[in-house]
Design a protein around this motif. Structure first.
Motif, PDB file in Angstrom:
ATOM      1  N   GLU A  32      34.681  39.640  40.086  1.00  0.00           N
ATOM      2  CA  GLU A  32      34.711  38.003  40.261  1.00  0.00           C
ATOM      3  C   GLU A  32      35.973  37.574  41.024  1.00  0.00           C
ATOM      4  O   GLU A  32      36.016  36.894  41.909  1.00  0.00           O
ATOM      5  CB  GLU A  32      34.233  37.323  39.002  1.00  0.00           C
ATOM      6  N   HIS A  33      37.083  38.080  40.482  1.00  0.00           N
ATOM      7  CA  HIS A  33      38.270  37.677  41.097  1.00  0.00           C
ATOM      8  C   HIS A  33      38.747  37.940  42.629  1.00  0.00           C
ATOM      9  O   HIS A  33      38.937  37.316  43.217  1.00  0.00           O
ATOM     10  CB  HIS A  33      39.408  38.371  40.475  1.00  0.00           C
ATOM     11  N   LEU A  34      38.122  39.156  42.781  1.00  0.00           N
ATOM     12  CA  LEU A  34      38.281  39.797  44.123  1.00  0.00           C
ATOM     13  C   LEU A  34      37.064  39.385  45.218  1.00  0.00           C
ATOM     14  O   LEU A  34      37.387  38.820  46.450  1.00  0.00           O
ATOM     15  CB  LEU A  34      37.971  41.500  44.270  1.00  0.00           C
ATOM     16  N   GLY A  35      35.892  38.736  44.447  1.00  0.00           N
ATOM     17  CA  GLY A  35      34.874  38.378  45.409  1.00  0.00           C
ATOM     18  C   GLY A  35      34.162  39.244  46.183  1.00  0.00           C
ATOM     19  O   GLY A  35      33.494  39.019  47.310  1.00  0.00           O
ATOM     20  N   THR A  36      34.486  40.556  46.145  1.00  0.00           N
ATOM     21  CA  THR A  36      33.883  41.704  46.999  1.00  0.00           C
ATOM     22  C   THR A  36      33.885  42.816  46.171  1.00  0.00           C
ATOM     23  O   THR A  36      34.669  42.951  44.948  1.00  0.00           O
ATOM     24  CB  THR A  36      34.671  41.818  48.103  1.00  0.00           C
ATOM     25  N   GLY A  37      33.451  43.987  46.617  1.00  0.00           N
ATOM     26  CA  GLY A  37      33.396  45.139  45.948  1.00  0.00           C
ATOM     27  C   GLY A  37      32.249  45.620  44.911  1.00  0.00           C
ATOM     28  O   GLY A  37      31.621  44.552  44.573  1.00  0.00           O
ATOM     29  N   SER A  38      32.015  46.748  44.748  1.00  0.00           N
ATOM     30  CA  SER A  38      30.870  47.205  44.039  1.00  0.00           C
ATOM     31  C   SER A  38      31.343  47.536  42.592  1.00  0.00           C
ATOM     32  O   SER A  38      32.627  48.120  42.484  1.00  0.00           O
ATOM     33  CB  SER A  38      29.644  48.285  44.581  1.00  0.00           C
ATOM     34  N   LYS A  39      30.371  47.539  41.293  1.00  0.00           N
ATOM     35  CA  LYS A  39      30.935  47.994  40.287  1.00  0.00           C
ATOM     36  C   LYS A  39      31.245  49.595  40.213  1.00  0.00           C
ATOM     37  O   LYS A  39      32.315  50.096  39.391  1.00  0.00           O
ATOM     38  CB  LYS A  39      29.858  47.926  39.361  1.00  0.00           C
ATOM     39  N   SER A  40      30.473  50.374  41.037  1.00  0.00           N
ATOM     40  CA  SER A  40      30.825  51.742  41.146  1.00  0.00           C
ATOM     41  C   SER A  40      32.119  52.132  41.743  1.00  0.00           C
ATOM     42  O   SER A  40      32.708  52.984  41.465  1.00  0.00           O
ATOM     43  CB  SER A  40      29.526  52.455  41.898  1.00  0.00           C
ATOM     44  N   THR A  41      32.630  51.165  42.475  1.00  0.00           N
ATOM     45  CA  THR A  41      33.953  51.295  43.144  1.00  0.00           C
ATOM     46  C   THR A  41      35.150  50.940  42.361  1.00  0.00           C
ATOM     47  O   THR A  41      36.164  51.547  42.241  1.00  0.00           O
ATOM     48  CB  THR A  41      33.923  50.778  44.491  1.00  0.00           C
ATOM     49  N   ILE A  42      34.810  49.638  41.660  1.00  0.00           N
ATOM     50  CA  ILE A  42      35.986  48.894  40.974  1.00  0.00           C
ATOM     51  C   ILE A  42      35.992  49.879  39.419  1.00  0.00           C
ATOM     52  O   ILE A  42      37.402  49.960  39.147  1.00  0.00           O
ATOM     53  CB  ILE A  42      35.610  47.544  40.651  1.00  0.00           C
TER      54      ILE A  42
END
Length: 349
Positions: A32-42
């Protein structure tokens, strides 16, 4: 897949910012803070950040791995539920599309069969009309044939009468000749008068004979024409009967085609009903999948509540540990003071 550009530095910076706000850095908060990216990557990048920052365990004795496992379980359950719902939705859309296509094909087949049945009905009606006209023509030909036969019989009777009249005239002429020869022998004076009279009568009889012969020739010619007309009418009657038989065969074939089309129409309607039944079953399966999703969401809510309770208990344990640590420090200080006093007493003794 994750968007390009999400790196470990971005995740670490977001986690530190979240932690500075006195919140626990989680995958959802970082995303939510980044506003992008997937859960599997983060998730693996966040785990690496925790390892680099020495956060192997919380103060309460519960390691971060346990919390991460719970979070991973939560995310995995959500992903599985979403995947199952998406799979059910795609399967339902595929079945629904196939059913719609088969339904459209069935409707097109019904329309084609209906149009073909209408064409066959119009052809049968037209052929029945032609058959009626042919039967009417055949009846007219039969009536004409009866009339021609009647006229032929009349002509034959008339020719017979004329032949009888000719025979009578010939016999009369023969009798006249016999009487003429007889009277010729009797008197010579009457012979001249009788000769003149005989010539007059003979000429009249010859004229009558020629007239009768001419009428007989005409009657025979007319009878021949009537015979030819009769033969032609009989030939036409045979042709009409053949045409009638052909029409009857074609009519029977059309009736069989209509019966086949009716059977095809019934099969298409049955198939259409089966497709509707399948569609209803798929709708029921979709409802079951939706219910399962709701159940999974409830389970996730329960797990979240358990997690919050666990966090509260961890906070309580941390407070107790801090209190016990302070008490331990005070006790250690008192112990050191007592030991010092004890050493002083030993020295004074």
């Amino acid at each position: 897949m994750a968007r390009a550009g999400v790196t470990y530095h971005d995740v670490a910076k977001a986690a530190e910012a979240i932690k500075s706000q006195r919140q626990e850095p989680t995958v959802d908060r970082v995303r939510e803070h980044l506003g992008t990216g997937s859960k599997s990557t983060i998730a693996p990048l966040l785990k690496r950040w925790r390892s680099d920052n020495g956060e192997a365990a919380d103060i309460g004795g519960l390691p971060n791995d346990l919390i991460e496992v719970v979070k991973s379980l939560h995310e995995r359950v959500q992903q599985m539920a979403g995947h199952r719902i998406e799979q059910a939705r795609l399967e339902f859309e595929g079945y629904n599309k196939e059913l719609r296509r088969e339904l459209t094909d069935a409707k097109n087949t019904i329309v084609q069969l209906t149009a073909r049945q209408q064409d066959l009905d119009s052809q049968i009606e037209r052929q029945n009309k032609e058959k009626g006209e042919a039967e009417k023509s055949l009846e007219d030909v039969r009536i004409s044939l009866v009339k021609a036969e009647s006229q032929r019989d009349e002509a034959i009777a008339r020719a017979t009468e004329l032949k009888g009249s000719v025979a009578e005239l010939k016999q009369e002429n023969k009798d006249i000749r016999e009487h003429f020869e007889h009277y010729q022998q009797r008197t010579a004076e009457d012979r001249q008068q009788e000769r003149v009279q005989f010539r007059t009568v003979t000429q009249g009889l010859k004229d009558q004979v020629r007239d009768l012969q001419h009428r007989l020739t005409q009657a025979e010619s007319k009878a021949s024409e009537l015979f030819e007309a009769n033969a032609q009418l009989q030939s036409n009657a045979g042709k009409l009967e053949q045409v009638n038989a052909t029409l009857n065969r074609e009519l029977n074939g059309k009736i069989e085609d209509i019966q086949d089309l009716k059977r095809d129409l019934e099969d298409a309607v049955t198939k259409y009903r089966n497709l509707l039944h399948k569609n209803e079953q798929l709708a029921e399966n979709m409802a079951v999948a939706t219910t399962q999703k709701a159940d999974v969401s409830k389970e996730l809510a329960v797990l979240s509540q358990i997690l919050e309770t666990t966090k509260a208990e961890l906070k309580t344990c941390q407070d107790k540990i801090a209190f016990l640590t302070d008490e331990n420090k005070v006790i250690l200080q008192e112990k050191a003071m007592i030991q010092g006093q004890f050493k002083q007493l030993q020295g004074s003794l």
